[in-house]
Design a protein around this motif. Structure first.
Motif, mmCIF file in Angstrom:
data_model
loop_
_atom_site.group_PDB
_atom_site.id
_atom_site.type_symbol
_atom_site.label_atom_id
_atom_site.label_comp_id
_atom_site.label_asym_id
_atom_site.label_seq_id
_atom_site.Cartn_x
_atom_site.Cartn_y
_atom_site.Cartn_z
ATOM 1 N N PHE A 65 0.772 6.216 7.196
ATOM 2 C CA PHE A 65 0.569 5.090 6.278
ATOM 3 C C PHE A 65 1.727 4.975 5.289
ATOM 4 C CE2 PHE A 65 -1.034 3.268 2.325
ATOM 5 C CZ PHE A 65 -1.596 2.083 2.785
ATOM 6 N N ALA A 69 4.653 2.024 5.404
ATOM 7 C CA ALA A 69 4.677 1.150 4.232
ATOM 8 C C ALA A 69 6.000 1.269 3.485
ATOM 9 C CB ALA A 69 3.508 1.479 3.304
ATOM 10 N N ASN A 141 -11.536 -1.325 7.621
ATOM 11 C CA ASN A 141 -11.311 -1.039 6.197
ATOM 12 C C ASN A 141 -10.225 0.030 6.062
ATOM 13 O OD1 ASN A 141 -11.957 0.891 3.822
ATOM 14 N ND2 ASN A 141 -12.953 -1.031 3.257
ATOM 15 N N PRO A 142 -9.241 -0.130 5.167
ATOM 16 C CA PRO A 142 -8.121 0.819 5.102
ATOM 17 C C PRO A 142 -8.539 2.249 4.791
ATOM 18 C CG PRO A 142 -8.116 -0.669 3.209
ATOM 19 C CD PRO A 142 -9.098 -1.218 4.189
ATOM 20 N N GLY A 153 -5.606 0.563 12.743
ATOM 21 C CA GLY A 153 -5.929 0.051 11.416
ATOM 22 C C GLY A 153 -4.941 0.511 10.363
ATOM 23 N N ALA A 156 -1.784 -1.513 10.676
ATOM 24 C CA ALA A 156 -1.956 -2.885 10.202
ATOM 25 C C ALA A 156 -1.875 -2.948 8.678
ATOM 26 C CB ALA A 156 -3.294 -3.439 10.698
ATOM 27 N N TRP A 157 -2.602 -2.045 7.990
ATOM 28 C CA TRP A 157 -2.602 -2.052 6.530
ATOM 29 C C TRP A 157 -1.261 -1.594 5.960
ATOM 30 C CZ3 TRP A 157 -5.816 -4.440 3.386
ATOM 31 C CH2 TRP A 157 -7.076 -4.803 3.881
ATOM 32 N N GLY A 160 1.083 -4.522 6.304
ATOM 33 C CA GLY A 160 0.740 -5.542 5.310
ATOM 34 C C GLY A 160 1.172 -5.153 3.913
ATOM 35 N N LEU A 161 0.878 -3.898 3.531
ATOM 36 C CA LEU A 161 1.264 -3.431 2.198
ATOM 37 C C LEU A 161 2.780 -3.372 2.060
ATOM 38 C CD1 LEU A 161 0.325 -2.282 -0.539
ATOM 39 C CD2 LEU A 161 0.415 -0.008 0.491
#
Length: 407
Positions: A65, A69, A141-142, A153, A156-157, A160-161
């Motif tokens: 993550f 990001a 949900n993240p 997931g 994806a988050w 996006g972030l």
């Protein structure tokens, strides 16, 4: 007396200077020896391997993550990335692996003993169900995605972030970068325990199952492992050569040695993500590329799974005497490749997608689940080899795309 007391220190120092791969090999040999001499102690030693895999699985989701990001947030407009070529290579490799599995099954047909009971497990009913599950994972949900290690997931988050924070302050991007760097340091510490983890994993596996359970399916295992070796040592190098136009084998052997060995014993593409990220860093690859392509590859780049699905499906077909023509065989390759992209990055993930492929030939679910049960019997070798191929290919194809753009 003081000399005798100090004598172990040079040995420990020499061991510390030895490469991590060599230390893992020592751990494997020690685990196999313990399983042969003291099976009960070997079963207890399996706790060490379980802890190592648990540590990798724990650190992988937040690492992925933060890395993704941070890479996207720090990306400057006009700076090149190579995600599209990597995705194309993933697709070509998986489809080629499925073709190899189908061709080998025609050349060396295997049969199964389909008389036992099936296993109690839920398998997808169609390719639409697989795609629906992937979409549901994408919209997870993240926080739940991090807790469940749902890498679709998480990606994806993180994407996006990262895109949102490209318009944030420089301080925010710096904090995100520092967090990802700090977590990477924790991963390096975890990976240093890989020799102990390999020791515990191989000791427990050999003590629990031995080799007797595999003897009855030696031919099937030979076809499976042979296909995976062919893809790893012939097909993938050919794909890489077409991309970089030079001898691919130094890179191939580096990926197999540095990534494949660890993946073989963890039997989890997700758990091997930190290992692959560190290898990409050592290879000097483009960080904005590998920070996305490696976790993505652990989800969709499943050449080994495509082989497993193809070979076990055609073994069941051959056992039941069902005729297979060329168009149906090619359709099986497509289904196996698409199904493989829906495999979870955990041990045995490909086996529950076999009923999806067997449904193409009208095989009842009761028989299909017996094939799944056989897959679990041979999984100590099949799943280990499959994961080693899947995970090492993630790094190999990412490196090929980056090197091609660099030249």
């Amino acid at each position: 007396m003081s000399h005798a007391t100090a004598s172990p220190r040079p040995l420990l120092q020499r061991l510390a200077r030895t490469s991590l791969v060599s230390q893992i090999v020592v751990g494997l040999l020690a685990g196999a020896l313990l399983a042969a001499l003291a099976p009960q102690a070997a079963l207890s030693a399996g706790f060490v391997g379980t802890l190592f895999v648990a540590a990798l699985k724990a650190v992988a989701p937040p690492l992925v993550f933060l890395l993704v990001a941070s890479a996207i947030a720090s990306h400057k407009r006009g700076q090149p990335t190579h995600i599209r070529p990597v995705l194309l290579l993933y697709l070509v490799s998986t489809m080629a692996a499925a073709l190899v599995g189908v061709a080998a099954s025609f050349l060396f047909p295997s049969t199964l003993l389909l008389s036992g009971a099936g296993v109690d497990a839920s398998a997808p009913g169609g390719i639409g169900e697989v795609l629906a599950a992937l979409l549901a994972s994408l919209l997870s949900n993240p926080v739940q995605a991090l807790l469940d290690a749902n890498f679709i997931g998480i990606l994806a988050w993180a994407i996006g972030l990262g895109l949102a924070l490209r318009h944030g302050s420089e301080t925010t991007r710096t904090v995100l970068h520092d967090l990802s760097h700090g977590l990477s340091e924790i991963v390096r510490v975890v990976i240093r325990f890989a020799p102990l983890g390999a020791f515990g994993l191989i000791a427990a596996a050999l003590a629990e199952t031995g080799l007797d359970a595999l003897a009855g399916y030696a031919r099937l295992l030979a076809v499976l492992v042979g296909c995976m070796l062919l893809v790893a040592l012939v097909v993938n190098p050919l794909i890489v050569f077409c991309k970089i136009r030079r001898n691919p084998y130094p890179l191939v052997f580096t990926c197999l040695r540095e990534s494949g060995i660890t993946a073989f014993f963890t039997r989890s593409s997700a758990a091997n993500i930190p290992v692959n990220l560190q290898l990409c860093e050592r290879l000097g690859l483009h960080e904005d590329t590998y920070s996305v392509s490696i976790p993505l590859g652990a989800t969709i780049n499943m050449a080994g799974a495509a082989i497993t699905i193809s070979v076990l499906t055609l073994a069941a077909v051959n056992t039941l005497g069902i005729a297979v023509d060329i168009p149906t065989a090619l359709l099986l390759c497509v289904i196996a490749s698409l199904s493989a992209a829906g495999v979870s990055g955990v041990a045995g993930g490909s086996l529950l997608l076999i009923p999806l492929a067997t449904s193409l030939f009208g095989i009842p679910s009761e028989i299909a689940m017996q094939v799944v049960a056989i897959g679990f019997i041979i999984s100590i070798v099949q799943d280990s080899a499959e994961t080693a191929l899947n995970s090492s290919t993630d790094v190999l194809l990412t490196a090929a795309a980056c090197l091609a753009k660099r030249d």
